[in-house]
Design a protein around this motif. Structure first.
Motif, PDB file in Angstrom:
ATOM      1  N   ASP A   1       7.827  44.527 -26.113  1.00 19.03           N
ATOM      2  CA  ASP A   1       7.820  45.487 -27.216  1.00 19.03           C
ATOM      3  C   ASP A   1       8.571  44.936 -28.432  1.00 19.03           C
ATOM      4  OD1 ASP A   1       7.181  47.955 -28.442  1.00 19.03           O
ATOM      5  OD2 ASP A   1       9.085  48.842 -27.800  1.00 19.03           O
ATOM      6  N   GLY A   2       8.498  43.623 -28.625  1.00 14.60           N
ATOM      7  CA  GLY A   2       9.160  42.975 -29.757  1.00 14.60           C
ATOM      8  C   GLY A   2      10.566  42.482 -29.491  1.00 14.60           C
ATOM      9  N   ARG A   3      11.208  42.916 -28.390  1.00 11.08           N
ATOM     10  CA  ARG A   3      12.579  42.487 -28.080  1.00 11.08           C
ATOM     11  C   ARG A   3      12.546  41.208 -27.253  1.00 11.08           C
ATOM     12  NH1 ARG A   3      17.539  44.997 -28.105  1.00 11.08           N
ATOM     13  NH2 ARG A   3      16.675  45.749 -30.056  1.00 11.08           N
ATOM     14  N   GLN A   4      13.418  40.274 -27.611  1.00 11.63           N
ATOM     15  CA  GLN A   4      13.571  39.041 -26.850  1.00 11.63           C
ATOM     16  C   GLN A   4      15.017  38.578 -26.939  1.00 11.63           C
ATOM     17  OE1 GLN A   4      11.095  36.109 -28.754  1.00 11.63           O
ATOM     18  NE2 GLN A   4      12.462  35.861 -30.483  1.00 11.63           N
ATOM     19  N   LEU A   5      15.380  37.685 -26.034  1.00 10.92           N
ATOM     20  CA  LEU A   5      16.655  36.990 -26.135  1.00 10.92           C
ATOM     21  C   LEU A   5      16.342  35.562 -26.579  1.00 10.92           C
ATOM     22  CD1 LEU A   5      18.650  38.131 -22.979  1.00 10.92           C
ATOM     23  CD2 LEU A   5      18.566  39.153 -25.237  1.00 10.92           C
ATOM     24  N   ARG A   6      17.141  35.068 -27.515  1.00 10.27           N
ATOM     25  CA  ARG A   6      16.956  33.700 -28.012  1.00 10.27           C
ATOM     26  C   ARG A   6      18.279  32.970 -27.862  1.00 10.27           C
ATOM     27  NH1 ARG A   6      17.759  31.749 -33.590  1.00 10.27           N
ATOM     28  NH2 ARG A   6      17.863  33.956 -34.167  1.00 10.27           N
ATOM     29  N   LEU A   7      18.225  31.806 -27.225  1.00  4.17           N
ATOM     30  CA  LEU A   7      19.391  30.943 -27.082  1.00  4.17           C
ATOM     31  C   LEU A   7      19.211  29.758 -28.012  1.00  4.17           C
ATOM     32  CD1 LEU A   7      21.991  29.935 -25.689  1.00  4.17           C
ATOM     33  CD2 LEU A   7      20.505  28.913 -23.935  1.00  4.17           C
ATOM     34  N   THR A   8      20.138  29.594 -28.944  1.00  3.25           N
ATOM     35  CA  THR A   8      20.111  28.464 -29.866  1.00  3.25           C
ATOM     36  C   THR A   8      21.336  27.602 -29.606  1.00  3.25           C
ATOM     37  OG1 THR A   8      18.916  29.720 -31.532  1.00  3.25           O
ATOM     38  CG2 THR A   8      20.107  27.777 -32.297  1.00  3.25           C
ATOM     39  N   ILE A   9      21.122  26.286 -29.528  1.00  3.83           N
ATOM     40  CA  ILE A   9      22.222  25.345 -29.313  1.00  3.83           C
ATOM     41  C   ILE A   9      22.178  24.304 -30.424  1.00  3.83           C
ATOM     42  CG2 ILE A   9      23.326  23.744 -27.710  1.00  3.83           C
ATOM     43  CD1 ILE A   9      21.664  25.099 -25.469  1.00  3.83           C
TER      44      ILE A   9
ATOM     45  N   HIS B   1      27.505  24.027 -30.019  1.00  6.58           N
ATOM     46  CA  HIS B   1      27.745  25.432 -30.343  1.00  6.58           C
ATOM     47  C   HIS B   1      26.513  26.209 -29.902  1.00  6.58           C
ATOM     48  CE1 HIS B   1      29.190  28.983 -32.380  1.00  6.58           C
ATOM     49  NE2 HIS B   1      28.002  29.120 -32.931  1.00  6.58           N
ATOM     50  N   TRP B   2      26.687  27.196 -29.018  1.00  2.00           N
ATOM     51  CA  TRP B   2      25.560  27.985 -28.539  1.00  2.00           C
ATOM     52  C   TRP B   2      25.691  29.425 -29.037  1.00  2.00           C
ATOM     53  CZ3 TRP B   2      26.650  32.254 -25.654  1.00  2.00           C
ATOM     54  CH2 TRP B   2      27.895  32.298 -25.018  1.00  2.00           C
ATOM     55  N   THR B   3      24.535  30.032 -29.290  1.00  2.00           N
ATOM     56  CA  THR B   3      24.478  31.437 -29.681  1.00  2.00           C
ATOM     57  C   THR B   3      23.352  32.111 -28.930  1.00  2.00           C
ATOM     58  OG1 THR B   3      25.238  30.861 -31.912  1.00  2.00           O
ATOM     59  CG2 THR B   3      24.314  33.058 -31.605  1.00  2.00           C
ATOM     60  N   LEU B   4      23.652  33.224 -28.292  1.00  2.00           N
ATOM     61  CA  LEU B   4      22.642  34.035 -27.619  1.00  2.00           C
ATOM     62  C   LEU B   4      22.398  35.267 -28.481  1.00  2.00           C
ATOM     63  CD1 LEU B   4      20.858  34.698 -25.148  1.00  2.00           C
ATOM     64  CD2 LEU B   4      22.846  35.904 -24.193  1.00  2.00           C
ATOM     65  N   TYR B   5      21.155  35.457 -28.925  1.00  2.00           N
ATOM     66  CA  TYR B   5      20.772  36.595 -29.757  1.00  2.00           C
ATOM     67  C   TYR B   5      19.932  37.573 -28.947  1.00  2.00           C
ATOM     68  CZ  TYR B   5      21.740  33.373 -33.651  1.00  2.00           C
ATOM     69  OH  TYR B   5      22.320  32.483 -34.528  1.00  2.00           O
ATOM     70  N   SER B   6      20.153  38.860 -29.142  1.00  2.00           N
ATOM     71  CA  SER B   6      19.246  39.898 -28.680  1.00  2.00           C
ATOM     72  C   SER B   6      18.616  40.437 -29.954  1.00  2.00           C
ATOM     73  CB  SER B   6      20.005  40.997 -27.935  1.00  2.00           C
ATOM     74  OG  SER B   6      19.104  41.989 -27.479  1.00  2.00           O
ATOM     75  N   GLU B   7      17.311  40.222 -30.110  1.00  2.00           N
ATOM     76  CA  GLU B   7      16.685  40.458 -31.408  1.00  2.00           C
ATOM     77  C   GLU B   7      15.269  40.985 -31.269  1.00  2.00           C
ATOM     78  OE1 GLU B   7      16.860  36.499 -33.066  1.00  2.00           O
ATOM     79  OE2 GLU B   7      15.225  35.793 -31.801  1.00  2.00           O
ATOM     80  N   GLY B   8      14.770  41.484 -32.387  1.00  2.00           N
ATOM     81  CA  GLY B   8      13.391  41.951 -32.454  1.00  2.00           C
ATOM     82  C   GLY B   8      13.237  43.367 -31.942  1.00  2.00           C
TER      83      GLY B   8
END
Length: 136
Positions: free
Chosen positions: A12-20, A34-41
């Motif tokens: 439904d548009g929500r995802q988790l994104r891990l950026t390193i 440096h890592w960032t976990l986003y809950s987005e969308g």
């Protein structure tokens, strides 16, 4: 510096994104990641997130149990979590690190490892000799 992102399933548009991001090379043999976990969308409502674990180069950097939509907390709510980890390159300056990113948005049928491999920039810079006088 090198950068990579990994994505969970999308519900439904929500995802988790891990950026390193490889943010710095230290002493020619180590890098800070440096890592960032986003809950987005998705819309502004909350989404149930399955147990979430992140390990970079075999070191666990994030762990959160099942987060129900009605807790109104991250990662069920939009937001982010961040951290750093230092990794040591091979003798030749190369390094590829395994990334374990286990999660699932909404349903256990999407709960799995969404990670992969992150190849870092080489920490050894080749010498560029332009000219040398009295070279033996």
């Amino acid at each position: 510096m090198a950068s990579i992102s990994f994505y969970s399933n999308n519900y439904d548009g929500r995802q988790l994104r891990l950026t390193i991001d490889q943010t710095q090379i230290i002493n020619g043999s180590q890098s800070i990641l440096h890592w960032t976990l986003y809950s987005e969308g998705g819309n502004d409502k909350y989404y149930t997130i399955r147990p979430t674990q992140i390990a970079i180069n075999g070191t666990q950097v994030y762990s959160k149990g099942f987060t129900s939509w009605n807790t109104h907390e991250f990662p069920a709510a939009k937001g982010r979590a961040t951290g750093n980890i230092t990794v040591t390159h091979n003798n030749d300056g190369s390094l590829s690190v395994p990334v374990y990113f286990y999660t699932g948005v909404y349903s256990s049928k999407w709960e799995k490892d969404y990670g992969g491999t992150f190849t870092l920039n080489n920490s050894k810079k080749p010498a560029n000799i332009i000219a040398a006088s009295s070279f033996n």
